[in-house]
Design an enzyme around this catalytic site. Structure first.
Site, PDB file in Angstrom:
ATOM      1  N   THR A 129       3.358   4.699  15.485  1.00 48.15           N
ATOM      2  CA  THR A 129       3.014   3.368  14.956  1.00 48.15           C
ATOM      3  C   THR A 129       3.488   3.218  13.507  1.00 48.15           C
ATOM      4  O   THR A 129       2.853   2.543  12.705  1.00 48.15           O
ATOM      5  CB  THR A 129       1.493   3.082  15.069  1.00 48.15           C
ATOM      6  OG1 THR A 129       0.774   4.059  14.316  1.00 48.15           O
ATOM      7  CG2 THR A 129       1.019   3.109  16.499  1.00 48.15           C
ATOM      8  N   ASN A 186       4.918  -0.932  12.503  1.00 44.09           N
ATOM      9  CA  ASN A 186       3.905  -1.386  11.557  1.00 44.09           C
ATOM     10  C   ASN A 186       4.525  -1.565  10.176  1.00 44.09           C
ATOM     11  O   ASN A 186       4.982  -0.600   9.559  1.00 44.09           O
ATOM     12  CB  ASN A 186       2.739  -0.383  11.486  1.00 44.09           C
ATOM     13  CG  ASN A 186       1.527  -0.988  10.758  1.00 44.09           C
ATOM     14  OD1 ASN A 186       1.600  -2.104  10.237  1.00 44.09           O
ATOM     15  ND2 ASN A 186       0.426  -0.258  10.741  1.00 44.09           N
ATOM     16  N   CYS A 236      -3.473  -3.197   4.613  1.00 47.95           N
ATOM     17  CA  CYS A 236      -2.615  -4.243   5.202  1.00 47.95           C
ATOM     18  C   CYS A 236      -3.082  -5.661   4.873  1.00 47.95           C
ATOM     19  O   CYS A 236      -2.435  -6.631   5.249  1.00 47.95           O
ATOM     20  CB  CYS A 236      -2.548  -4.070   6.710  1.00 47.95           C
ATOM     21  SG  CYS A 236      -1.875  -2.498   7.192  1.00 47.95           S
ATOM     22  N   GLU A 240       0.852  -1.194   0.000  1.00 49.80           N
ATOM     23  CA  GLU A 240       0.000   0.000   0.000  1.00 49.80           C
ATOM     24  C   GLU A 240       0.886   1.242   0.000  1.00 49.80           C
ATOM     25  O   GLU A 240       0.400   2.347   0.213  1.00 49.80           O
ATOM     26  CB  GLU A 240      -0.953  -0.003   1.178  1.00 49.80           C
ATOM     27  CG  GLU A 240      -0.285  -0.095   2.537  1.00 49.80           C
ATOM     28  CD  GLU A 240      -1.279  -0.010   3.665  1.00 49.80           C
ATOM     29  OE1 GLU A 240      -1.968   1.001   3.759  1.00 49.80           O
ATOM     30  OE2 GLU A 240      -1.355  -0.981   4.446  1.00 49.80           O
ATOM     31  N   HIS A 290      -2.691  -9.316  12.469  1.00 50.71           N
ATOM     32  CA  HIS A 290      -2.076  -8.097  11.938  1.00 50.71           C
ATOM     33  C   HIS A 290      -1.748  -7.200  13.136  1.00 50.71           C
ATOM     34  O   HIS A 290      -2.581  -7.001  14.023  1.00 50.71           O
ATOM     35  CB  HIS A 290      -3.057  -7.397  10.983  1.00 50.71           C
ATOM     36  CG  HIS A 290      -2.627  -6.002  10.660  1.00 50.71           C
ATOM     37  ND1 HIS A 290      -1.375  -5.726  10.161  1.00 50.71           N
ATOM     38  CD2 HIS A 290      -3.256  -4.800  10.784  1.00 50.71           C
ATOM     39  CE1 HIS A 290      -1.257  -4.412   9.984  1.00 50.71           C
ATOM     40  NE2 HIS A 290      -2.386  -3.837  10.360  1.00 50.71           N
ATOM     41  N   SER A 311     -10.310   3.317  13.823  1.00 56.03           N
ATOM     42  CA  SER A 311      -9.612   2.211  13.149  1.00 56.03           C
ATOM     43  C   SER A 311      -9.523   0.989  14.074  1.00 56.03           C
ATOM     44  O   SER A 311      -9.644  -0.149  13.614  1.00 56.03           O
ATOM     45  CB  SER A 311      -8.223   2.643  12.659  1.00 56.03           C
ATOM     46  OG  SER A 311      -7.317   2.805  13.723  1.00 56.03           O
ATOM     47  N   LYS A 334      -5.593  -6.845  22.125  1.00 56.96           N
ATOM     48  CA  LYS A 334      -6.971  -6.333  22.120  1.00 56.96           C
ATOM     49  C   LYS A 334      -7.849  -7.230  21.248  1.00 56.96           C
ATOM     50  O   LYS A 334      -8.967  -7.565  21.591  1.00 56.96           O
ATOM     51  CB  LYS A 334      -7.014  -4.931  21.499  1.00 56.96           C
ATOM     52  CG  LYS A 334      -6.586  -3.779  22.377  1.00 56.96           C
ATOM     53  CD  LYS A 334      -6.722  -2.493  21.535  1.00 56.96           C
ATOM     54  CE  LYS A 334      -6.070  -1.289  22.155  1.00 56.96           C
ATOM     55  NZ  LYS A 334      -6.809  -0.701  23.255  1.00 56.96           N
TER      56      LYS A 334
HETATM   57  P1  HMG Z   1      -3.239   7.749  20.961  1.00 57.08           P
HETATM   58  O1  HMG Z   1      -4.312   8.766  21.001  1.00 57.08           O
HETATM   59  O2  HMG Z   1      -1.841   8.197  20.721  1.00 57.08           O
HETATM   60  O3  HMG Z   1      -3.146   6.896  22.274  1.00 57.08           O
HETATM   61  O4  HMG Z   1      -3.657   6.711  19.834  1.00 57.08           O
HETATM   62  P2  HMG Z   1      -4.268   6.515  23.381  1.00 57.08           P
HETATM   63  O5  HMG Z   1      -4.557   7.717  24.196  1.00 57.08           O
HETATM   64  O6  HMG Z   1      -5.413   5.760  22.739  1.00 57.08           O
HETATM   65  O7  HMG Z   1      -3.371   5.524  24.256  1.00 57.08           O
HETATM   66  C1  HMG Z   1      -2.956   4.312  23.750  1.00 57.08           C
HETATM   67  C2  HMG Z   1      -2.896   3.297  24.909  1.00 57.08           C
HETATM   68  O8  HMG Z   1      -1.816   3.676  25.780  1.00 57.08           O
HETATM   69  C3  HMG Z   1      -4.169   3.319  25.792  1.00 57.08           C
HETATM   70  O9  HMG Z   1      -4.407   1.982  26.172  1.00 57.08           O
HETATM   71  C4  HMG Z   1      -3.730   4.130  27.001  1.00 57.08           C
HETATM   72  O10 HMG Z   1      -4.457   3.822  28.194  1.00 57.08           O
HETATM   73  C5  HMG Z   1      -2.277   3.659  27.134  1.00 57.08           C
HETATM   74  P3  HMG Z   1      -5.781   1.235  25.765  1.00 57.08           P
HETATM   75  O11 HMG Z   1      -6.868   2.045  26.318  1.00 57.08           O
HETATM   76  O12 HMG Z   1      -5.817   1.235  24.247  1.00 57.08           O
HETATM   77  O13 HMG Z   1      -5.637  -0.140  26.318  1.00 57.08           O
HETATM   78  N1  HMG Z   1      -1.420   4.571  27.916  1.00 57.08           N
HETATM   79  C6  HMG Z   1      -0.496   4.143  28.787  1.00 57.08           C
HETATM   80  N2  HMG Z   1      -0.159   2.897  29.196  1.00 57.08           N
HETATM   81  C7  HMG Z   1       0.857   2.787  30.109  1.00 57.08           C
HETATM   82  N3  HMG Z   1       1.527   3.862  30.608  1.00 57.08           N
HETATM   83  C8  HMG Z   1       1.214   5.114  30.238  1.00 57.08           C
HETATM   84  C9  HMG Z   1       0.158   5.302  29.287  1.00 57.08           C
HETATM   85  N4  HMG Z   1      -0.398   6.372  28.686  1.00 57.08           N
HETATM   86  C10 HMG Z   1      -1.364   5.916  27.849  1.00 57.08           C
HETATM   87  N5  HMG Z   1       1.884   6.154  30.744  1.00 57.08           N
HETATM   88  C11 HMG Z   1      -3.350   4.974  18.241  1.00 57.08           C
HETATM   89  C12 HMG Z   1      -3.100   5.422  19.669  1.00 57.08           C
HETATM   90  C13 HMG Z   1      -2.887   3.558  18.085  1.00 57.08           C
HETATM   91  C14 HMG Z   1      -4.855   5.056  17.949  1.00 57.08           C
HETATM   92  C15 HMG Z   1      -2.555   5.918  17.290  1.00 57.08           C
HETATM   93  O14 HMG Z   1      -1.183   5.691  17.455  1.00 57.08           O
HETATM   94  C16 HMG Z   1      -2.912   5.756  15.832  1.00 57.08           C
HETATM   95  O15 HMG Z   1      -3.806   6.423  15.322  1.00 57.08           O
HETATM   96  N6  HMG Z   1      -2.188   4.835  15.092  1.00 57.08           N
HETATM   97  C17 HMG Z   1      -2.459   4.568  13.681  1.00 57.08           C
HETATM   98  C18 HMG Z   1      -3.727   3.755  13.465  1.00 57.08           C
HETATM   99  C19 HMG Z   1      -3.631   2.310  13.888  1.00 57.08           C
HETATM  100  O16 HMG Z   1      -2.574   1.755  14.025  1.00 57.08           O
HETATM  101  N7  HMG Z   1      -4.818   1.671  14.035  1.00 57.08           N
HETATM  102  C20 HMG Z   1      -4.882   0.269  14.375  1.00 57.08           C
HETATM  103  C21 HMG Z   1      -6.095  -0.432  13.791  1.00 57.08           C
HETATM  104  S1  HMG Z   1      -6.255  -0.132  12.028  1.00 57.08           S
HETATM  105  C22 HMG Z   1      -5.104  -1.215  11.314  1.00 57.08           C
HETATM  106  O17 HMG Z   1      -4.599  -2.073  11.949  1.00 57.08           O
HETATM  107  C23 HMG Z   1      -4.774  -0.978   9.888  1.00 57.08           C
HETATM  108  C24 HMG Z   1      -3.479  -0.233   9.622  1.00 57.08           C
HETATM  109  O18 HMG Z   1      -2.383  -1.084   9.833  1.00 57.08           O
HETATM  110  C25 HMG Z   1      -3.486   0.309   8.199  1.00 57.08           C
HETATM  111  C26 HMG Z   1      -3.766  -0.645   7.063  1.00 57.08           C
HETATM  112  O19 HMG Z   1      -4.584  -1.525   7.104  1.00 57.08           O
HETATM  113  O20 HMG Z   1      -3.183  -0.380   6.024  1.00 57.08           O
HETATM  114  C27 HMG Z   1      -3.298   0.967  10.530  1.00 57.08           C
END
Ligand code: HMG
Length: 391
Positions: A156, A280, A115, A83, A237, A205, A246
């Site tokens: 990520t 990733n 992905c 991609e 994935h 996502s 999760k």
């Molecule tokens: P964010 O807003 O940076 O983080 O987004 P958050 O506030 O959701 O925190 C993440 C986790 O860290 C949470 O845990 C917090 O509690 C924890 P959860 O509630 O999820 O269990 N946390 C802590 N833990 C320990 N100590 C601390 C602490 N502080 C917070 N001090 C997000 C995170 C992954 C959403 C962001 O990085 C993002 O948008 N990433 C890109 C999208 C993505 O990877 N999505 C995954 C699903 S989609 C997919 O897999 C397809 C993809 O690969 C693309 C494709 O298909 O081509 C992305």
């Protein structure tokens, strides 16, 4: 050959980048508590491509050891899943075909669905091999994951390529016929043609991924798939490794099982070792999980493994593979550890400079600085053409 004869992954090799950025360096720059990265998303570092690396050099580096071992006489198809495409018309796999000296009697195509692409490639390859078991298909998954600087997605990112030789009587994993499918039109993550970085609604996502786990598992059951207890491990994935945990917890809940922490660790724990330090790698990610599992597990002979492939947008597939007796003799564990260990740490400023690099679209000569020590390099652009070199 009957429809039930064994076809699957005969060899698997992967490559990643010249550089690596630690999440400590990212956290220090943006003031994030490191626990969020190490525990919250389950990432320690991410691969960063050098200026002269791209999906083609990574793909060629991943596939070269497979060609060296098995030759290319039986490979009549190369499917390149990505991609992070470098051209709207020409398939990236043609550059790889040339760099590896594959035979001209070969079809080469590129496949895209976020992905999920590599899983489609694997399934299509199995169909081709079932039609003619003397042929082998080279499936390559290669991606550079890039989000905007200073965005939540930045932590990520990553990059890697996995090459798989798909054949009859495979030495590693037989892929089973039953397959659970799921497609839903969601805008959780996408990249319009005019952008080099992906757009994403992070929380949406994650929810879309979990919905797709349910949908593909439901269909897998309806297609006569195995029951959950039969699986020795699950390769998900992994956009970030916490996502696999999760997803598995969600699947257990959905299927009516307890979500015991130790059980989840047993099912997932050995699949995350490479992704946690590579980041990733998009469509390669689920197969990096497989490499980590096979490299680390004690003995998986004849054990079924579950695969959950998810691609935003979205398409998902749940399928199963059975590990072949004697597979340990065909693993590339040392080489896999070496491609990860050989990466050079880059500091945040160096990573940012690499991230911001782009080429003028003027058709001029734009050589790249010689940075990679890998077997192939992207030498630059000239007359709108990409130039590659093999060492
Ligand atoms: P964010 O807003 O940076 O983080 O987004 P958050 O506030 O959701 O925190 C993440 C986790 O860290 C949470 O845990 C917090 O509690 C924890 P959860 O509630 O999820 O269990 N946390 C802590 N833990 C320990 N100590 C601390 C602490 N502080 C917070 N001090 C997000 C995170 C992954 C959403 C962001 O990085 C993002 O948008 N990433 C890109 C999208 C993505 O990877 N999505 C995954 C699903 S989609 C997919 O897999 C397809 C993809 O690969 C693309 C494709 O298909 O081509 C992305």
């Amino acid at each position: 050959m009957s429809n039930n004869s064994a076809v699957g992954i005969h060899d698997l090799s992967f490559a990643t980048t010249e550089f690596v950025l630690s999440h400590e360096a990212l956290a220090e720059y943006n003031g994030t508590e490191i626990g969020k990265y190490h525990i919250g998303i389950g990432q320690r570092s991410m691969s960063v491509p050098a200026a002269d690396e791209d999906i083609v050099t990574l793909a060629a580096a991943a596939a070269a050891p497979i060609i060296a071992k098995h030759g290319n006489e039986r490979i009549r198809t190369v499917v390149f899943a990505t991609e992070s495409s470098i051209d709207q018309a020409k398939a990236a796999g043609i550059y790889v075909h040339s760099l590896l000296g594959l035979q001209s009697a070969c079809r080469v195509v590129e496949l895209k669905q976020a992905c999920y692409g590599a899983t489609a490639a694997l399934q299509f390859a199995i169909g081709l091999v079932k039609r003619d078991p003397d042929q082998q298909v080279l499936v390559i998954a290669s991606d550079v994951s890039k989000y905007d600087l200073d965005s939540p997605g930045e932590s990520t990112q990553g990059a890697a390529a996995v090459a798989m030789l798909v054949s009859a009587d495979p030495a590693l994993v037989r892929i089973e016929n039953a397959s659970g499918l799921f497609t839903a039109d969601v805008m959780d993550f996408w990249r319009p043609n005019y952008r080099s970085t992906a757009l994403v609604d992070g929380q949406e996502s994650v929810q879309a991924y979990l919905q797709a786990v349910e949908g593909s598992w439901k269909d897998y059951g309806e297609q006569g798939g195995r029951t959950l207890e039969q699986f020795a491990a699950f390769c998900y994935h992994q956009p970030f490794t916490k996502m696999a945990y999760k997803a598995h917890r969600h699947l257990l809940n959905y299927a009516g099982f307890d979500t015991d922490k130790d059980d989840i660790e047993r099912a997932i724990g050995q699949t995350v070792a490479y992704n946690t330090v590579v980041g990733n790698s998009y469509t390669a990610s689920v197969y990096l999980a497989l490499a980590a599992l096979l490299d680390q597990a004690d003995d998986l002979t004849d054990r079924p493994i579950g695969f959950l492939s998810y691609g935003s947008g979205s398409v998902a597939e749940f399928f199963a593979g059975t590990v072949v007796p004697g597979y340990q003799q065909h693993l590339r564990t040392e080489a896999n550890l070496e491609v990860i260990a050989r990466r050079k740490p880059v500091d945040y400023a160096g990573y940012r400079e690499l991230h911001e690099r782009s080429f003028p679209a003027d058709g001029g000569d734009h050589p790249t600085p010689a940075q990679t020590t890998g077997p192939f390099r992207f030498a630059g652009l000239s007359g709108h053409k990409r130039l590659y070199q093999a060492r």
